[in-house]
Write a protein that holds these residues in place. Structure first.
Motif, PDB file in Angstrom:
ATOM      1  N   ARG A 302       1.077  -1.187  -0.419  1.00  0.00           N
ATOM      2  CA  ARG A 302      -0.092   0.533   0.143  1.00  0.00           C
ATOM      3  C   ARG A 302       0.344   1.018   0.128  1.00  0.00           C
ATOM      4  N   PRO A 303       0.368   2.415  -0.142  1.00  0.00           N
ATOM      5  CA  PRO A 303       0.784   3.326  -0.098  1.00  0.00           C
ATOM      6  C   PRO A 303       1.786   3.743   0.881  1.00  0.00           C
ATOM      7  N   LEU A 304       2.870   4.294   0.436  1.00  0.00           N
ATOM      8  CA  LEU A 304       3.382   4.975   2.064  1.00  0.00           C
ATOM      9  C   LEU A 304       3.089   6.295   2.601  1.00  0.00           C
ATOM     10  N   CYS A 305       3.117   6.459   4.052  1.00  0.00           N
ATOM     11  CA  CYS A 305       2.218   7.617   4.368  1.00  0.00           C
ATOM     12  C   CYS A 305       3.581   8.571   4.884  1.00  0.00           C
ATOM     13  N   ALA A 306       3.814   9.723   5.226  1.00  0.00           N
ATOM     14  CA  ALA A 306       4.751  10.886   5.982  1.00  0.00           C
ATOM     15  C   ALA A 306       4.014  11.181   7.058  1.00  0.00           C
ATOM     16  N   ALA A 307       5.489  11.033   8.135  1.00  0.00           N
ATOM     17  CA  ALA A 307       4.761  12.007   9.387  1.00  0.00           C
ATOM     18  C   ALA A 307       5.231  12.702  10.087  1.00  0.00           C
ATOM     19  N   ALA A 308       5.350  13.750  10.768  1.00  0.00           N
ATOM     20  CA  ALA A 308       6.869  14.447  11.124  1.00  0.00           C
ATOM     21  C   ALA A 308       5.852  14.548  12.990  1.00  0.00           C
ATOM     22  N   VAL A 309       6.731  14.132  13.684  1.00  0.00           N
ATOM     23  CA  VAL A 309       6.902  13.915  15.142  1.00  0.00           C
ATOM     24  C   VAL A 309       7.452  14.865  16.348  1.00  0.00           C
ATOM     25  N   GLY A 310       7.394  14.601  17.219  1.00  0.00           N
ATOM     26  CA  GLY A 310       8.516  15.638  18.011  1.00  0.00           C
ATOM     27  C   GLY A 310       9.261  15.172  19.090  1.00  0.00           C
ATOM     28  N   GLY A 311       9.355  14.226  18.861  1.00  0.00           N
ATOM     29  CA  GLY A 311      10.369  12.950  19.457  1.00  0.00           C
ATOM     30  C   GLY A 311      11.414  12.398  18.672  1.00  0.00           C
ATOM     31  N   ALA A 312      12.823  13.388  19.787  1.00  0.00           N
ATOM     32  CA  ALA A 312      13.916  12.751  18.725  1.00  0.00           C
ATOM     33  C   ALA A 312      14.883  11.306  18.305  1.00  0.00           C
TER      34      ALA A 312
END
Length: 362
Positions: A302-312
Motif C-alpha cells: 500500500r502507498p507509504l505515508c509520511a509523518a512529522a513527530v516531536g520525538g528525536a
C-alpha cells in the motif's frame, strides 16, 4: 522472526543498567552474526555497549538501538506474548522488532558491500556515549536509514524536531522564614519568575501554531527549591526541554534562554545547556522518501505515508551531519514506552522486504 523477537525481548536492556545492556548487546550480536555471517565490532564507551558491522566502503548506514526505557523486571508485569496477531513485551515496538526486521532485510541481499550497521546502547537516554560514534559511522555515506518504530499507521518519519536541554539555576540567600525572612533572597520566587518568562517565550515561538509538528515548544519540566520548611530557599533549579521545528528556531531559543534576566534583587541566575540534537527536516528526507515510495510500489505494498513527530532519534544526528536520512522504517504498531506497547506481526516481513528494496535502490 517471532522466535528472534522473543529472544531479544526476553533479554531486558534498561538503558541505566550497563550490565543488562552488555548482555543485550551479546544477544543482538549473536543474532545479527547468524544472518550476516560476520562478527560485529563491540564498542564499549563510558560503560555502554554498542555494535557495528561494516562491509566494504560504507555508502548506506542502518541505525538502530537495543536499549529500552523499561526497568529490569518489567517482564513480570508486561510479559512477552503473541495474541490475535499482536506481539507485546517491553521494548517490542521501540525498537527490538526493528532490529529483527533489519537483520532479515540485510541477510536477504545478494551482496552486503557498502552497508554499515550501527546498533547503539544508549539512544533512549540521549545517545550520551554514542553521539560521536553515530557521526563517525555516517561519515561518507550517501544515506542513513533509521530503524526506529514507525509513526501511526506505519507512516515513515520524515520530520523530527530538534532537541535542546537547559538547567536554569537560581542562587539566593537563606534566612529563617519566621524570624528574619526579609534578610533572605528567595530563590523559589525568582524561579517562579523564570518559569513565567519561559512560558512567555514559548507562546512567542508558537506564532499562532499552538500544537503540531510546526510548533517550537519550550517546557519547564523538573523544578526544585529549598532545603527545609522554615528556611528562605537559597537555591532553585529548573530543567527546560525545548523542541524546535527548525535550526533557526533552535538558535533563537538558545539565544533567548541565555539572555534571561533576574527579577528578584540579590538573586543570581546561571543558565547551562543548549542544543543536543538538530532537527531532521523535509530537506533531509524528501529524496529518500520518494525512493521508498517507489520501492513500495514495486513490492505491491500500500502507498507509504509520511509523518512529522516531536520525538528525536539518532536520525537527527545523521541529518544534522548533512546525510540524507529516512526514519521510522522499523516496526508497525504503537504504544512506545507505554503499557500497550505492541507490534503488528503481519507487517514485520513486509517492512523487512521494504528495507531490503530501499537499500538496493540507494
Amino acid at each position: 522472526m517471532l522466535s528472534e523477537l522473543e529472544e531479544l525481548v526476553l533479554c531486558e536492556s534498561f538503558s541505566a543498567d550497563h550490565r543488562a545492556v552488555a548482555r543485550s548487546a551479546a544477544t543482538v550480536a549473536a543474532q545479527g552474526s547468524r544472518w550476516l555471517d560476520a562478527t560485529p565490532e563491540t564498542l564499549v564507551i563510558g560503560g555502554v555497549t554498542h555494535l557495528r558491522w561494516t562491509f566494504g566502503v560504507p555508502r548506506v548506514l542502518l541505525v538502530g538501538h537495543h536499549d529500552t526505557v523499561w526497568p529490569i523486571g518489567s517482564l513480570s508485569d508486561h510479559p512477552w506474548s503473541i495474541r490475535d496477531g499482536i506481539a507485546r513485551g517491553p521494548g517490542v515496538f521501540d525498537m527490538k522488532a526493528g532490529l529483527v526486521q533489519m537483520f532479515h532485510a540485510v541477510g536477504s541481499l545478494s551482496s552486503l558491500d557498502g552497508i554499515r550497521i550501527l546498533v547503539t546502547g544508549d539512544e533512549e537516554v540521549g545517545s550520551r556515549t554514542s553521539r560521536e560514534l553515530v557521526l563517525d559511522s555516517v561519515r561518507g555515506c550517501a544515506a542513513a536509514l533509521v530503524l526506529e518504530a514507525s509513526a501511526d499507521g506505519g507512516a515513515l518519519k520524515t520530520v523530527r524536531k530538534g532537541v535542546s536541554r537547559y538547567d536554569v539555576s537560581v542562587r539566593g540567600r537563606a534566612a529563617h522564614s519566621g524570624l528574619q525572612p526579609e534578610k533572605g533572597v528567595n530563590a523559589a520566587v525568582e524561579a517562579a519568575h523564570q518559569i513565567l518568562a519561559l512560558t512567555e517565550l514559548d507562546a512567542s515561538m508558537r506564532e499562532g501554531r499552538p500544537h503540531g509538528p510546526e510548533a517550537t515548544t519550550i517546557t519547564p519540566t523538573l523544578v526544585s527549591a529549598g532545603t527545609s520548611a522554615n528556611t528562605v530557599p537559597d537555591r532553585a533549579t529548573i530543567r527546560v526541554d525545548v523542541r524546535a521545528a527548525s535550526e533557526a528556531a533552535q538558535a533563537r531559543v538558545d539565544e533567548e534562554i541565555h539572555r534571561l534576566v533576574v527579577r528578584t534583587p540579590g538573586a543570581e541566575l546561571i543558565v547551562e545547556g543548549g542544543p543536543v540534537r538538530p532537527p531532521l527536516d523535509h530537506g533531509s528526507s524528501a529524496a529518500l522518501f520518494a525512493v521508498a515510495q517507489g520501492a513500495a510500489v514495486r513490492l505491491g505494498m500500500r502507498p507509504l505515508c509520511a509523518a512529522a513527530v516531536g520525538g528525536a532519534s539518532d536520525g537527527n544526528l545523521t541529518a544534522g551531519a548533512g546525510v540524507p536520512t529516512l526514519d521510522g522504517l522499523g516496526a508497525v504498531g504503537g504504544g512506545a514506552h507505554a503499557d500497550d506497547e505492541h507490534v503488528v506481526v503481519s507487517e514485520m516481513p513486509l517492512r523487512a522486504a521494504l528495507l531490503a528494496e530501499l537499500i538496493t535502490s540507494v
